[in-house]
Design a protein around this motif. Structure first.
Motif, PDB file in Angstrom:
ATOM      1  N   UNK A   5       0.828  -1.199   0.000  1.00 40.37           N
ATOM      2  CA  UNK A   5       0.000   0.000   0.000  1.00 40.37           C
ATOM      3  C   UNK A   5       0.864   1.252   0.000  1.00 40.37           C
ATOM      4  N   UNK A   6       2.007   1.217   0.694  1.00 44.40           N
ATOM      5  CA  UNK A   6       2.891   2.383   0.773  1.00 44.40           C
ATOM      6  C   UNK A   6       3.560   2.647  -0.571  1.00 44.40           C
ATOM      7  N   UNK A   7       4.031   1.592  -1.211  1.00 45.94           N
ATOM      8  CA  UNK A   7       4.758   1.737  -2.480  1.00 45.94           C
ATOM      9  C   UNK A   7       3.828   1.465  -3.650  1.00 45.94           C
ATOM     10  N   UNK A   8       2.974   2.417  -3.939  1.00 46.90           N
ATOM     11  CA  UNK A   8       2.010   2.217  -5.012  1.00 46.90           C
ATOM     12  C   UNK A   8       2.400   2.923  -6.303  1.00 46.90           C
ATOM     13  N   UNK A   9       3.313   3.897  -6.235  1.00 45.92           N
ATOM     14  CA  UNK A   9       3.728   4.615  -7.437  1.00 45.92           C
ATOM     15  C   UNK A   9       4.909   3.889  -8.079  1.00 45.92           C
ATOM     16  N   UNK A  10       5.025   4.055  -9.377  1.00 46.94           N
ATOM     17  CA  UNK A  10       6.077   3.354 -10.107  1.00 46.94           C
ATOM     18  C   UNK A  10       6.748   4.323 -11.063  1.00 46.94           C
ATOM     19  N   UNK A  11       8.063   4.204 -11.201  1.00 53.77           N
ATOM     20  CA  UNK A  11       8.796   4.966 -12.212  1.00 53.77           C
ATOM     21  C   UNK A  11       9.619   3.981 -13.031  1.00 53.77           C
ATOM     22  N   UNK A  30      25.851  -2.222  -0.374  1.00 52.82           N
ATOM     23  CA  UNK A  30      24.993  -1.728   0.703  1.00 52.82           C
ATOM     24  C   UNK A  30      24.012  -2.782   1.209  1.00 52.82           C
ATOM     25  N   UNK A  31      24.007  -3.949   0.598  1.00 54.71           N
ATOM     26  CA  UNK A  31      23.096  -5.000   1.024  1.00 54.71           C
ATOM     27  C   UNK A  31      21.644  -4.698   0.710  1.00 54.71           C
ATOM     28  N   UNK A  32      21.408  -4.008  -0.391  1.00 52.84           N
ATOM     29  CA  UNK A  32      20.053  -3.622  -0.807  1.00 52.84           C
ATOM     30  C   UNK A  32      19.718  -4.259  -2.143  1.00 52.84           C
ATOM     31  N   UNK A  33      18.434  -4.267  -2.437  1.00 53.32           N
ATOM     32  CA  UNK A  33      18.027  -4.631  -3.795  1.00 53.32           C
ATOM     33  C   UNK A  33      18.342  -3.454  -4.709  1.00 53.32           C
ATOM     34  N   UNK A  34      18.408  -3.724  -5.984  1.00 51.74           N
ATOM     35  CA  UNK A  34      18.649  -2.636  -6.943  1.00 51.74           C
ATOM     36  C   UNK A  34      17.548  -1.585  -6.820  1.00 51.74           C
ATOM     37  N   UNK A  35      16.309  -2.046  -6.698  1.00 52.41           N
ATOM     38  CA  UNK A  35      15.183  -1.121  -6.584  1.00 52.41           C
ATOM     39  C   UNK A  35      15.325  -0.226  -5.344  1.00 52.41           C
ATOM     40  N   UNK A  36      15.616  -0.834  -4.189  1.00 51.91           N
ATOM     41  CA  UNK A  36      15.782  -0.043  -2.970  1.00 51.91           C
ATOM     42  C   UNK A  36      16.943   0.938  -3.098  1.00 51.91           C
ATOM     43  N   UNK A  37      18.038   0.481  -3.706  1.00 50.83           N
ATOM     44  CA  UNK A  37      19.197   1.355  -3.879  1.00 50.83           C
ATOM     45  C   UNK A  37      18.847   2.560  -4.749  1.00 50.83           C
ATOM     46  N   UNK A  38      18.183   2.309  -5.866  1.00 45.48           N
ATOM     47  CA  UNK A  38      17.829   3.390  -6.798  1.00 45.48           C
ATOM     48  C   UNK A  38      16.861   4.367  -6.136  1.00 45.48           C
ATOM     49  N   UNK A  39      15.870   3.853  -5.423  1.00 48.74           N
ATOM     50  CA  UNK A  39      14.906   4.725  -4.748  1.00 48.74           C
ATOM     51  C   UNK A  39      15.617   5.590  -3.708  1.00 48.74           C
ATOM     52  N   UNK A  40      16.492   4.983  -2.910  1.00 49.50           N
ATOM     53  CA  UNK A  40      17.213   5.747  -1.889  1.00 49.50           C
ATOM     54  C   UNK A  40      18.112   6.802  -2.519  1.00 49.50           C
ATOM     55  N   UNK A  41      18.806   6.447  -3.583  1.00 47.92           N
ATOM     56  CA  UNK A  41      19.686   7.400  -4.262  1.00 47.92           C
ATOM     57  C   UNK A  41      18.888   8.552  -4.869  1.00 47.92           C
ATOM     58  N   UNK A  42      17.750   8.235  -5.464  1.00 48.12           N
ATOM     59  CA  UNK A  42      16.901   9.280  -6.044  1.00 48.12           C
ATOM     60  C   UNK A  42      16.358  10.199  -4.958  1.00 48.12           C
ATOM     61  N   UNK A  47      16.260  15.395  -2.336  1.00 48.43           N
ATOM     62  CA  UNK A  47      16.322  16.205  -1.114  1.00 48.43           C
ATOM     63  C   UNK A  47      17.446  17.220  -1.195  1.00 48.43           C
ATOM     64  N   UNK A  48      18.610  16.797  -1.686  1.00 45.41           N
ATOM     65  CA  UNK A  48      19.757  17.703  -1.821  1.00 45.41           C
ATOM     66  C   UNK A  48      19.419  18.846  -2.790  1.00 45.41           C
ATOM     67  N   UNK A  49      18.760  18.520  -3.891  1.00 42.22           N
ATOM     68  CA  UNK A  49      18.382  19.547  -4.867  1.00 42.22           C
ATOM     69  C   UNK A  49      17.420  20.557  -4.252  1.00 42.22           C
ATOM     70  N   UNK A  50      16.444  20.064  -3.516  1.00 43.25           N
ATOM     71  CA  UNK A  50      15.471  20.958  -2.869  1.00 43.25           C
ATOM     72  C   UNK A  50      16.168  21.844  -1.845  1.00 43.25           C
ATOM     73  N   UNK A  51      17.047  21.264  -1.042  1.00 40.73           N
ATOM     74  CA  UNK A  51      17.766  22.047  -0.036  1.00 40.73           C
ATOM     75  C   UNK A  51      18.646  23.103  -0.678  1.00 40.73           C
ATOM     76  N   UNK A  52      19.263  22.778  -1.793  1.00 41.66           N
ATOM     77  CA  UNK A  52      20.143  23.737  -2.460  1.00 41.66           C
ATOM     78  C   UNK A  52      19.389  24.958  -2.964  1.00 41.66           C
ATOM     79  N   UNK A  53      18.111  24.789  -3.288  1.00 37.94           N
ATOM     80  CA  UNK A  53      17.339  25.943  -3.737  1.00 37.94           C
ATOM     81  C   UNK A  53      16.803  26.752  -2.569  1.00 37.94           C
TER      82      UNK A  53
END
Length: 95
Positions: A5-11, A30-42, A47-53
């Motif tokens: 239910x939490x992860x309902x959106x897809x890219x 990092x001991x993660x799945x590729x999906x988890x790694x990509x989501x965390x990196x994104x 967040x960094x982009x938003x903070x920079x603005x």
């Protein structure tokens, strides 16, 4: 609430096979799945982009110049006088 239910959106994204190899290796480290790694990196990048603005970073010299302008503002020039008069007219007309 379930994870489904939490992860309902897809890219989707297309990347080169070489980049996928790098991402898979980083996820393994990092001991993660590729999906988890990509989501965390994104999420981190977003967040960094938003903070920079939201944060203005000034050099020490720029900080000094800013404070000098705030503490010792220049006299209003002709353009500022005109803008002030135009603002007064607009405010008076809107009442």
């Amino acid at each position: 609430m379930s994870t489904q239910a939490i992860r309902s959106a897809r890219i989707e994204a297309r990347i080169s096979p070489e980049m996928l190899t790098v991402v898979k290796r980083a996820a393994e480290i990092q001991g993660r799945s590729v999906s988890d790694f990509v989501v965390a990196a994104a999420q981190e990048a977003a967040q960094r982009t938003i903070e920079e603005t939201a944060i203005i970073r000034l050099s020490v010299e720029d900080q000094r110049l800013m404070m000098d302008a705030v503490l010792n503002p220049p006299d209003p020039n002709e353009a500022l006088h005109k803008a002030f008069e135009a603002h007064k007219r607009l405010v008076a007309e809107s009442r």
